[in-house]
Write an enzyme that holds these catalytic residues in place. Structure first.
Site, PDB file in Angstrom:
ATOM      1  CG  ASP A 155      -1.999  -1.061   1.185  1.00 35.83           C
ATOM      2  OD1 ASP A 155      -1.842  -2.061   0.453  1.00 35.83           O
ATOM      3  OD2 ASP A 155      -3.018  -0.902   1.878  1.00 35.83           O
ATOM      4  CE  LYS A 218      -5.101   2.137   2.772  1.00 37.24           C
ATOM      5  NZ  LYS A 218      -4.036   1.296   3.384  1.00 37.24           N
ATOM      6  CE  LYS A 254      -6.787  -1.085   2.734  1.00 35.75           C
ATOM      7  NZ  LYS A 254      -5.454  -1.683   2.996  1.00 35.75           N
TER       8      LYS A 254
HETATM    9  O1  LIG Z   1      -5.266   1.320   6.108  1.00 37.59           O
HETATM   10  C1  LIG Z   1      -5.901   1.252   7.137  1.00 37.59           C
HETATM   11  C2  LIG Z   1      -6.071   2.349   8.072  1.00 37.59           C
HETATM   12  O2  LIG Z   1      -4.858   2.852   8.513  1.00 37.59           O
HETATM   13  C3  LIG Z   1      -6.887   1.899   9.245  1.00 37.59           C
HETATM   14  O3  LIG Z   1      -7.440   3.000   9.866  1.00 37.59           O
HETATM   15  P1  LIG Z   1      -8.287   2.835  11.219  1.00 37.59           P
HETATM   16  O4  LIG Z   1      -7.295   2.514  12.303  1.00 37.59           O
HETATM   17  O5  LIG Z   1      -8.936   4.168  11.406  1.00 37.59           O
HETATM   18  O6  LIG Z   1      -9.267   1.724  11.039  1.00 37.59           O
END
Ligand SMILES: O=C[C@H](O)COP(=O)(O)O
Length: 318
Positions: A155, A218, A254
């Site tokens: 990513d 994403k 995503k």
């Molecule tokens: O890529 C994923 C995100 O960093 C997750 O974010 P979150 O901790 O707010 O679910």
């Protein structure tokens, strides 16, 4: 048609003509949020679908081999076995789509999954996540190292400076280089939309990322002040649809950052179904990036199966 998006040449002329109608986007997002979501057993089926699309994430400064190990165990068995058995879903191999960690934690995740005999993908954030403000050489090196350590998905974050100053050629070139560094490893490109200012920029950045060969686009790192929102998603999935109509290549989507409740996951699935159709409703083309969403989904499934809400100690969380 190849399974992966190979990218295209950069169409600067097309980009220069883009203007997104803000009111129309907001109206569409509002409409989708107002749609009825499925209830009872259909809702539970949708929640299991959401589970299978989660990139179960830990991206914290205090990550250690042991919390990454717990994350992996949870990703392999995301919903309690007895709950799945009651629904006759225990033998369907339900796991999350991947685990997502920082580059330095890839080895831990790979080791834990290997020990459990699991082939679950390990996604690594890279390229100076979350800000992307490190030299290009360092960002490329990071991709190489994560791939070397066993990440099967990367990513990357875009260079927001380039997007905000309209340097689309430079952004395209950087993403192309990241894609090359990824090799066969799938690449998700994080736009950090909360930093991009307006919908037109978000549409343009989405297009540039796809033209440069991203497998997914994403929304966010989870670290911006504003992360995944439905209006931003409308803009990005319309770009995905336009790109598909133009090239025949399906790029994944995503949303990530701040997605915490089962109810939200149902709205996200609805949005994808309405905007891109059922083809996109699978882990190959849709992921939910989230660190704590799974806990609420499992809680709702527990309620559906038992008729009661679980006490904190009854559902081991990632
Ligand atoms: O890529 C994923 C995100 O960093 C997750 O974010 P979150 O901790 O707010 O679910």
């Amino acid at each position: 048609m190849s399974a992966r998006n190979p990218g295209t040449v950069l169409d600067l002329e097309g980009l220069s003509k883009v203007t997104v109608n803000t009111q129309a986007v907001l109206k569409r997002a509002q409409h989708i949020q107002g749609l009825k979501v499925p209830k009872r057993q259909w809702q539970t089926a949708w929640l299991l679908k959401a589970v299978s699309c989660i990139d179960l994430t830990t991206l914290a400064g205090d990550d250690t081999p042991s919390n990454v190990h717990r994350l992996c165990v949870k990703a392999i068995q995301p919903v309690r076995y007895d709950l799945l058995k009651k629904m006759d879903m225990h033998d369907k191999g339900i796991t999350t789509a991947a685990v997502c960690v920082y580059p330095s934690r890839v080895v831990d995740a790979v080791r834990s999954l290997k020990a459990a005999n699991s082939s679950l993908p390990v996604a690594s954030v890279a390229t100076g996540f979350p800000a992307g403000q490190t030299p290009l050489e360092t960002r490329l090196q990071e991709v190489h190292m994560a791939v070397r350590d066993g990440a099967t998905e990367i990513d990357i974050v875009i260079n927001r400076t380039l997007a905000l100053t309209g340097q689309w050629e430079a952004m395209y070139s950087e993403i192309r280089q990241f894609r090359e560094a990824c090799g066969d490893t799938h690449m998700k490109t994080i736009l950090a939309t909360g930093d991009l200012g307006n919908f037109t920029n978000i549409y343009k950045a989405s297009m540039v990322a796809m033209m440069a060969g991203s497998d997914f686009i994403k929304t966010s790192t989870g670290k911006e002040a504003v992360n995944a929102t439905y209006p931003v998603a409308i803009v990005m999935v319309r770009a995905i649809r336009d790109y598909f109509l133009r090239t025949g290549h399906k790029v994944g989507f995503k949303p990530a950052g701040g997605i915490r409740t089962a109810q939200e996951s149902l709205v996200w699935l609805t949005l994808i179904k309405e905007e891109l159709g059922n083809d996109w409703l699978c882990p190959r083309l849709f992921r939910l990036g989230a660190s704590s969403l799974l806990a609420d989904i499992e809680r709702q499934i527990y309620h559906y199966v038992t008729g009661q809400y679980a006490a904190y100690n009854e559902l081991p969380m990632a």
